[in-house]
Design an enzyme around this catalytic site. Structure first.
Site, PDB file in Angstrom:
ATOM      1  N   SER A  47       9.803  41.382   8.497  1.00 57.16           N
ATOM      2  CA  SER A  47       9.619  42.700   7.892  1.00 57.16           C
ATOM      3  C   SER A  47      10.441  43.749   8.619  1.00 57.16           C
ATOM      4  O   SER A  47      10.667  43.655   9.821  1.00 57.16           O
ATOM      5  CB  SER A  47       8.133  43.079   7.965  1.00 57.16           C
ATOM      6  OG  SER A  47       7.955  44.463   7.709  1.00 57.16           O
TER       7      SER A  47
ATOM      8  N   TYR B  34       0.624  44.570  13.285  1.00 58.78           N
ATOM      9  CA  TYR B  34       1.232  43.743  12.230  1.00 58.78           C
ATOM     10  C   TYR B  34       2.716  43.526  12.544  1.00 58.78           C
ATOM     11  O   TYR B  34       3.195  42.396  12.592  1.00 58.78           O
ATOM     12  CB  TYR B  34       1.073  44.408  10.856  1.00 58.78           C
ATOM     13  CG  TYR B  34       2.042  43.859   9.845  1.00 58.78           C
ATOM     14  CD1 TYR B  34       3.162  44.570   9.475  1.00 58.78           C
ATOM     15  CD2 TYR B  34       1.857  42.598   9.300  1.00 58.78           C
ATOM     16  CE1 TYR B  34       4.078  44.061   8.573  1.00 58.78           C
ATOM     17  CE2 TYR B  34       2.756  42.070   8.393  1.00 58.78           C
ATOM     18  CZ  TYR B  34       3.872  42.807   8.041  1.00 58.78           C
ATOM     19  OH  TYR B  34       4.785  42.291   7.154  1.00 58.78           O
TER      20      TYR B  34
ATOM     21  N   LYS C 245       5.041  40.028  13.673  1.00 56.58           N
ATOM     22  CA  LYS C 245       6.300  39.591  13.061  1.00 56.58           C
ATOM     23  C   LYS C 245       7.375  39.444  14.142  1.00 56.58           C
ATOM     24  O   LYS C 245       8.133  38.469  14.166  1.00 56.58           O
ATOM     25  CB  LYS C 245       6.759  40.582  11.989  1.00 56.58           C
ATOM     26  CG  LYS C 245       5.892  40.602  10.729  1.00 56.58           C
ATOM     27  CD  LYS C 245       5.901  39.259  10.011  1.00 56.58           C
ATOM     28  CE  LYS C 245       5.178  39.298   8.693  1.00 56.58           C
ATOM     29  NZ  LYS C 245       5.148  38.013   7.985  1.00 56.58           N
TER      30      LYS C 245
HETATM   31  C1  WQD Z   1       6.014  54.041   1.162  1.00 63.55           C
HETATM   32  C2  WQD Z   1       6.113  55.556   1.140  1.00 63.55           C
HETATM   33  C3  WQD Z   1       4.379  56.646   2.399  1.00 63.55           C
HETATM   34  C4  WQD Z   1       1.115  55.340  -0.252  1.00 63.55           C
HETATM   35  C5  WQD Z   1       4.686  49.145   4.380  1.00 63.55           C
HETATM   36  C6  WQD Z   1       4.569  48.320   5.633  1.00 63.55           C
HETATM   37  C7  WQD Z   1       5.722  47.366   5.727  1.00 63.55           C
HETATM   38  C8  WQD Z   1       5.839  46.559   4.467  1.00 63.55           C
HETATM   39  C9  WQD Z   1       5.924  47.457   3.250  1.00 63.55           C
HETATM   40  C10 WQD Z   1       4.833  44.410   4.869  1.00 63.55           C
HETATM   41  C11 WQD Z   1       5.825  56.195   2.495  1.00 63.55           C
HETATM   42  C12 WQD Z   1       4.253  56.996   0.909  1.00 63.55           C
HETATM   43  C13 WQD Z   1       2.354  55.530   0.335  1.00 63.55           C
HETATM   44  C14 WQD Z   1       0.432  56.448  -0.813  1.00 63.55           C
HETATM   45  C15 WQD Z   1       2.249  57.882  -0.183  1.00 63.55           C
HETATM   46  N1  WQD Z   1       4.754  45.663   4.349  1.00 63.55           N
HETATM   47  N2  WQD Z   1       2.901  56.786   0.350  1.00 63.55           N
HETATM   48  N3  WQD Z   1       1.027  57.683  -0.757  1.00 63.55           N
HETATM   49  O1  WQD Z   1       4.662  52.189   4.752  1.00 63.55           O
HETATM   50  O2  WQD Z   1       7.092  52.058   3.974  1.00 63.55           O
HETATM   51  O3  WQD Z   1       5.821  49.957   4.457  1.00 63.55           O
HETATM   52  O4  WQD Z   1       4.772  48.302   3.259  1.00 63.55           O
HETATM   53  O5  WQD Z   1       5.792  43.868   5.351  1.00 63.55           O
HETATM   54  O6  WQD Z   1       5.502  46.525   6.815  1.00 63.55           O
HETATM   55  O7  WQD Z   1       4.645  49.199   6.739  1.00 63.55           O
HETATM   56  O8  WQD Z   1       5.258  51.302   2.441  1.00 63.55           O
HETATM   57  O9  WQD Z   1       4.371  51.729   0.205  1.00 63.55           O
HETATM   58  O10 WQD Z   1       2.856  52.115   2.217  1.00 63.55           O
HETATM   59  O11 WQD Z   1       4.755  53.683   1.755  1.00 63.55           O
HETATM   60  O12 WQD Z   1       2.770  59.008  -0.162  1.00 63.55           O
HETATM   61  O13 WQD Z   1      -0.718  56.325  -1.337  1.00 63.55           O
HETATM   62  O14 WQD Z   1       5.113  56.077   0.254  1.00 63.55           O
HETATM   63  O15 WQD Z   1       4.126  57.788   3.211  1.00 63.55           O
HETATM   64  O16 WQD Z   1       6.677  57.339   2.624  1.00 63.55           O
HETATM   65  P1  WQD Z   1       5.710  51.487   3.976  1.00 63.55           P
HETATM   66  P2  WQD Z   1       4.222  52.168   1.619  1.00 63.55           P
END
Ligand code: WQD
Length: 360
Positions: free
Chosen positions: A124, A148, A152
């Site tokens: 990841s 997490y 990895k």
């Molecule tokens: C994306 C953007 C949030 C939810 C995570 C894990 C990573 C991988 C992918 C496993 C950010 C914003 C999110 C919400 C929001 N998983 N957001 N409201 O955090 O980039 O990555 O998932 O491998 O390891 O860390 O993905 O989709 O949670 O967030 O505003 O309800 O959307 O702040 O900018 P992230 P995400």
């Protein structure tokens, strides 16, 4: 010869199984169904018309792993199985170290025991932590900032050590950026349990009327519109990267890491707008506080995968949203729809049945 897909009933694993089967490879699925549904496996068979063996086995069940390898001629392993919720990993770190790291140690021990030394590992972009520069290259500093991500990173390091000790191993480490979307059929997709942690499934549930509004976690980042920017990659493109990685390790010794992203970043507001275009639905949202651990910008430099794996993402943000919406609207309750559950091929958990193969 078959490819063993650990976590093959999960979101990315199921999409990889479809592409593997359609490419003519034989597949064996291993899954403990802790965060996936047997119904996904039925859908894979419906989509491909191909049969494959399924083992209801946990990575920590070493005897079960040995049973799988003793009954099948495995040529390589696509290792997806693992816990993946960043927030949960902070509250129950030991569960993550035990399941992800120790589970992978058991898997590698059994692989070695059976002379299987080819693996594509699901890593990841979280291993980069707060990246110093973007776009991120594979030689960027590795500084995971949550349990997490540290699991990895630890697994990547143990795989390096395994190769240093035995150069017959051939390993590809794929560092996923943000997997989203669904197979264009709308039959398989992301099926998060409870409240979605990630942006895309949350937006999809708002569009479907399952949630009243989206909380945008901060609109004061140093970005074009103040919201977080990420490199979203269509899950089918991601699945196809695994097939290219399998080909690569069959021709190249050693261990190599590859960024699997599009190289393009989109903001939260851009994703909301794209989803509204794709679904014809309005996505109400409020701006709330930043989420702990979030970074402003994270997107890949995918050049190494393009040149070495001969792979690049082909599906754009509109396809990501259209395919997500088709999955969401066709499966409002994910795989929990009643019609399929009666046909679930995996019988109830029992020690005798646990390691038996189910042919789908
Ligand atoms: C994306 C953007 C949030 C939810 C995570 C894990 C990573 C991988 C992918 C496993 C950010 C914003 C999110 C919400 C929001 N998983 N957001 N409201 O955090 O980039 O990555 O998932 O491998 O390891 O860390 O993905 O989709 O949670 O967030 O505003 O309800 O959307 O702040 O900018 P992230 P995400």
């Amino acid at each position: 010869m078959a490819v063993l897909v650990t976590g093959g009933a999960g979101y990315i694993g199921s999409h990889a199984c479809v592409e593997l089967l359609l490419s003519g490879r034989d597949v064996v699925v291993l899954d403990n169904f802790s965060n996936s549904s047997p119904v996904a496996l039925k859908r894979i068979k419906d989509l491909t018309g191909k049969s494959f063996r399924v083992y209801n086995v946990d990575l920590l069940d070493k005897a079960g792993l040995e049973h799988v390898f003793s009954e099948n001629d495995i040529e390589a392993v696509l290792h997806f199985a693992g816990l993946k919720a960043v927030g949960e990993s902070v509250s129950v770190p030991l569960k993550y170290y035990r399941n992800n790291v120790i589970g992978t140690v058991y898997l590698c021990e059994v692989m070695q025991q059976y002379g299987v030394k080819r693996m594509v590992f699901s890593s990841s972009a979280t291993v980069y932590g707060v990246a110093e520069n973007v776009p991120i290259t594979e030689d960027s500093r590795l500084t995971a900032i949550n349990p997490y991500g540290r699991t990895k990173l630890m697994i990547e390091e143990l795989l390096h050590d395994i190769y240093q000790a035995d150069d017959e191993w051939r390993i590809a480490v794929l560092r996923y950026f943000n997997p989203v979307g669904a197979h264009s059929s709308g039959k398989i997709g992301e099926d998060p349990k409870g409240t979605p942690n990630n942006l895309m499934p949350y937006i999809a549930q708002v569009a479907a009327g399952k949630r009243p509004q989206l909380s945008v976690f901060g609109a004061n980042y140093p970005t074009k519109d103040g919201t977080g920017i990420r490199d979203y990659i269509h899950v089918v493109d991601l699945a196809l990267a695994h097939l290219k990685a399998l080909e690569y390790i069959q021709a190249h010794a050693g261990i190599e890491a590859f960024n699997i992203g599009t190289g393009v970043g989109y903001s939260v507001l851009e994703m909301i707008n794209a989803f509204e275009q794709a679904s014809g639905k309005t996505i109400p949202y409020i701006v709330s506080e930043r989420r702990n651990g979030d970074v402003a910008l994270c997107y890949a430099n995918p050049d190494k995968a393009r040149s070495r794996l001969k792979w690049q993402a082909k599906r754009d943000i509109h396809a990501m949203c259209e395919d997500t919406w088709r999955w969401q609207s066709n499966n409002p309750n994910g795989y929990q729809s009643v019609s399929d559950s009666r046909q679930a091929p995996i019988e109830k958990e029992s020690p005798l049945v646990k390691t038996a193969a189910f042919l789908l």
